[in-house]
Design a protein around this motif. Structure first.
Motif, short mmCIF file in Angstrom:
data_model
loop_
_atom_site.label_atom_id
_atom_site.label_comp_id
_atom_site.label_asym_id
_atom_site.label_seq_id
_atom_site.Cartn_x
_atom_site.Cartn_y
_atom_site.Cartn_z
N SER A 102 96.66 36.15 59.30
CA SER A 102 95.22 36.36 59.39
C SER A 102 94.90 37.79 59.83
CB SER A 102 94.59 35.34 60.35
OG SER A 102 95.17 35.44 61.63
N THR A 103 95.71 38.33 60.75
CA THR A 103 95.48 39.70 61.21
C THR A 103 95.74 40.71 60.09
OG1 THR A 103 96.13 39.08 63.46
CG2 THR A 103 96.13 41.42 62.93
N LEU A 104 96.86 40.55 59.38
CA LEU A 104 97.17 41.49 58.31
C LEU A 104 96.18 41.35 57.15
CD1 LEU A 104 101.08 41.38 58.20
CD2 LEU A 104 99.61 43.16 59.12
N PHE A 105 95.76 40.13 56.85
CA PHE A 105 94.77 39.94 55.78
C PHE A 105 93.45 40.59 56.15
CE2 PHE A 105 91.66 37.21 53.44
CZ PHE A 105 92.04 37.58 52.17
N ALA A 106 93.05 40.44 57.42
CA ALA A 106 91.83 41.09 57.89
C ALA A 106 91.95 42.61 57.81
CB ALA A 106 91.54 40.65 59.33
N LEU A 107 93.13 43.14 58.13
CA LEU A 107 93.36 44.57 58.01
C LEU A 107 93.17 45.02 56.56
CD1 LEU A 107 94.32 47.33 59.05
CD2 LEU A 107 96.68 46.53 58.72
N GLY A 108 93.66 44.23 55.65
CA GLY A 108 93.49 44.56 54.24
C GLY A 108 92.03 44.58 53.82
N LEU A 109 91.27 43.60 54.29
CA LEU A 109 89.84 43.57 53.95
C LEU A 109 89.11 44.78 54.52
CD1 LEU A 109 89.06 39.78 54.56
CD2 LEU A 109 89.41 40.94 52.38
N VAL A 110 89.47 45.17 55.75
CA VAL A 110 88.85 46.36 56.35
C VAL A 110 89.20 47.61 55.55
CG1 VAL A 110 88.85 47.85 58.39
CG2 VAL A 110 88.74 45.36 58.66
N LEU A 111 90.46 47.74 55.15
CA LEU A 111 90.88 48.91 54.37
C LEU A 111 90.15 48.96 53.03
CD1 LEU A 111 94.74 48.94 55.03
CD2 LEU A 111 93.05 50.55 55.90
N ILE A 112 89.94 47.80 52.42
CA ILE A 112 89.19 47.78 51.15
C ILE A 112 87.77 48.28 51.36
CG2 ILE A 112 88.13 46.22 49.47
CD1 ILE A 112 90.65 44.57 49.48
N SER A 113 87.17 47.88 52.47
CA SER A 113 85.77 48.24 52.72
C SER A 113 85.57 49.73 53.01
CB SER A 113 85.22 47.42 53.89
OG SER A 113 85.85 47.80 55.11
N VAL A 114 86.62 50.41 53.45
CA VAL A 114 86.48 51.82 53.80
C VAL A 114 87.22 52.75 52.85
CG1 VAL A 114 86.19 51.26 56.24
CG2 VAL A 114 88.47 51.80 55.37
N THR A 115 87.82 52.19 51.81
CA THR A 115 88.62 53.00 50.89
C THR A 115 87.81 53.35 49.65
OG1 THR A 115 90.65 51.91 51.62
CG2 THR A 115 90.73 53.11 49.53
N PRO A 116 87.47 54.65 49.49
CA PRO A 116 86.82 55.05 48.24
C PRO A 116 87.84 55.07 47.12
CG PRO A 116 87.24 56.97 49.61
CD PRO A 116 87.67 55.77 50.40
N SER A 117 87.60 54.32 46.08
CA SER A 117 88.58 54.23 45.00
C SER A 117 87.88 53.91 43.69
CB SER A 117 89.62 53.15 45.31
OG SER A 117 90.49 52.98 44.22
N GLU A 118 88.40 54.50 42.63
CA GLU A 118 87.87 54.19 41.31
C GLU A 118 88.37 52.83 40.84
OE1 GLU A 118 88.94 57.34 38.73
OE2 GLU A 118 87.76 58.86 39.78
N THR A 119 89.39 52.35 41.50
CA THR A 119 89.95 51.04 41.16
C THR A 119 89.23 49.95 41.94
OG1 THR A 119 92.13 52.04 40.84
CG2 THR A 119 92.05 49.65 41.11
N ASP A 120 88.88 48.88 41.25
CA ASP A 120 88.23 47.76 41.92
C ASP A 120 89.30 46.98 42.68
OD1 ASP A 120 86.73 45.68 42.81
OD2 ASP A 120 86.23 44.87 40.83
N LEU A 121 89.41 47.26 43.99
CA LEU A 121 90.44 46.61 44.79
C LEU A 121 90.16 45.12 44.98
CD1 LEU A 121 91.10 49.38 47.45
CD2 LEU A 121 92.49 48.79 45.47
N GLY A 122 88.96 44.69 44.65
CA GLY A 122 88.66 43.26 44.70
C GLY A 122 89.52 42.46 43.74
N HIS A 123 90.04 43.14 42.70
CA HIS A 123 90.93 42.47 41.75
C HIS A 123 92.22 42.03 42.41
CE1 HIS A 123 88.92 44.57 38.06
NE2 HIS A 123 88.28 43.49 38.44
N ILE A 124 92.61 42.71 43.48
CA ILE A 124 93.82 42.31 44.19
C ILE A 124 93.61 40.97 44.88
CG2 ILE A 124 95.45 42.96 46.01
CD1 ILE A 124 95.55 44.64 43.46
N ILE A 125 92.40 40.72 45.34
CA ILE A 125 92.09 39.47 46.03
C ILE A 125 91.98 38.32 45.02
CG2 ILE A 125 90.42 38.26 47.50
CD1 ILE A 125 89.69 40.94 48.69
N PHE A 126 91.32 38.58 43.90
CA PHE A 126 91.03 37.50 42.95
C PHE A 126 91.86 37.55 41.68
CE2 PHE A 126 87.07 38.38 45.31
CZ PHE A 126 86.96 37.17 45.97
#
Length: 298
Positions: A102-126
């Motif tokens: 849960s801690t590492l998954f939350a870290l990943g969500l935080v990194l997604i929210s603050v990472t400017p990227s041309e890639t849709d990182l939401g695809h990694i989740i879904f």
């Protein structure tokens, strides 16, 4: 449109061919590993590792390295942290798993929210099965072949460990090393399936095929055949269904697997909820007919 056209039409697109190869590879590797996970009782561990790789994937994108490298590093990190918390404190394994993943998954969500990227990182989740590139497909095929090769090469040792770790130790095997190897393969397999169904649904592909096969047979050798056969079939059906119904590919594949498990759970001859009752009724009917014939002969 006839059946042949229904089958061939999606194959006219390059992205569908890549998606089909990715789905079949992920389904086969996950299904074989799932047989051991179900027997050992590591379903929660599969959930933990599949979620814990998320920050590794995001960091890989941030530093422009292959996502598999970041995912593998964090998969191994999760396994190590779970073992460390379990072995160096009074915290039990299930609690350690919950804390770490849960801690590492939350870290990943935080990194997604603050990472400017041309890639849709939401695809990694879904999942982004229809967006798999040729380079990513090659990477998935290599990792899948590596994981499957090790699983089949060490199948006997892993099976002894799953059924009786004490006996495995008595004949000269190292249960701790075998457990670590399985966890490492779990991390590797999670990376293979990540592109197909995303972080959230990886655990389904790691558990459902083995659980389905376990209801259909009591022999582990047969499980290793039934699980990948069912899983690959569901992957193909789910991908085709997503094409014609315009739905999420990864979600549809897992949905088909869940539907097959439900049917097996209900109607499997020996272990099915309704199958057992139907078999019992048939046996009673045959037993009821037998005395009548015997009495008539007397």
């Amino acid at each position: 449109m006839n059946l042949l056209e229904l089958v061939l039409e999606p194959l006219g697109y390059g992205f569908m061919l890549n998606a089909l190869a990715t789905a079949v590879t992920a389904a086969a590797v996950c299904a074989v590993l799932s047989c051991w996970l179900v027997l050992i009782g590591w379903s929660l561990m599969g959930d933990a590792v599949s979620h814990a790789v998320l920050p590794g994937v995001v960091l890989a994108y941030m530093f422009s390295v292959p996502f598999a490298i970041g995912a593998l590093l964090f998969g191994f990190l999760a396994v190590g942290l779970i073992g460390a918390v379990r072995d160096t404190s009074r915290i039990k394994e299930d609690a350690a798993i919950g804390i770490v993943f849960s801690t590492l998954f939350a870290l990943g969500l935080v990194l997604i929210s603050v990472t400017p990227s041309e890639t849709d990182l939401g695809h990694i989740i879904f999942g982004n099965l229809l967006g798999v590139s040729r380079a990513e497909l090659v990477q998935i095929l290599i990792l899948g072949a590596l994981a499957l090769g090790v699983l089949l090469l060490k199948a006997r040792d892993f099976t002894l460990f799953a059924f009786d770790a004490t006996h495995a130790h008595a004949i000269g095997l190292n249960p701790r090393l075998l457990g670590a190897a399985l966890l490492g393969l779990l991390a590797l397999t999670s990376v293979v399936a990540l592109q197909a169904v995303g972080v959230i649904l990886v655990v389904a592909m790691l558990i459902i095929p083995g659980a389905t096969a376990h209801l259909l047979t009591d022999r582990f050798g047969r499980m290793l055949v039934i699980a990948p056969t069912v899983s690959v079939t569901c992957a193909v059906i789910g991908l085709y269904a997503s094409y014609y119904l315009d739905t999420a590919s990864g979600g549809m594949i897992v949905l088909v697997q869940g539907a097959v498990f439900a049917l097996v759970y209900l109607f499997a001859p020996a272990q099915g909820l309704l199958g057992r009752r139907i078999a019992a009724l048939v046996r009673r009917a045959r037993a009821g007919d037998k005395p009548v014939s015997e009495n008539s002969q007397n």
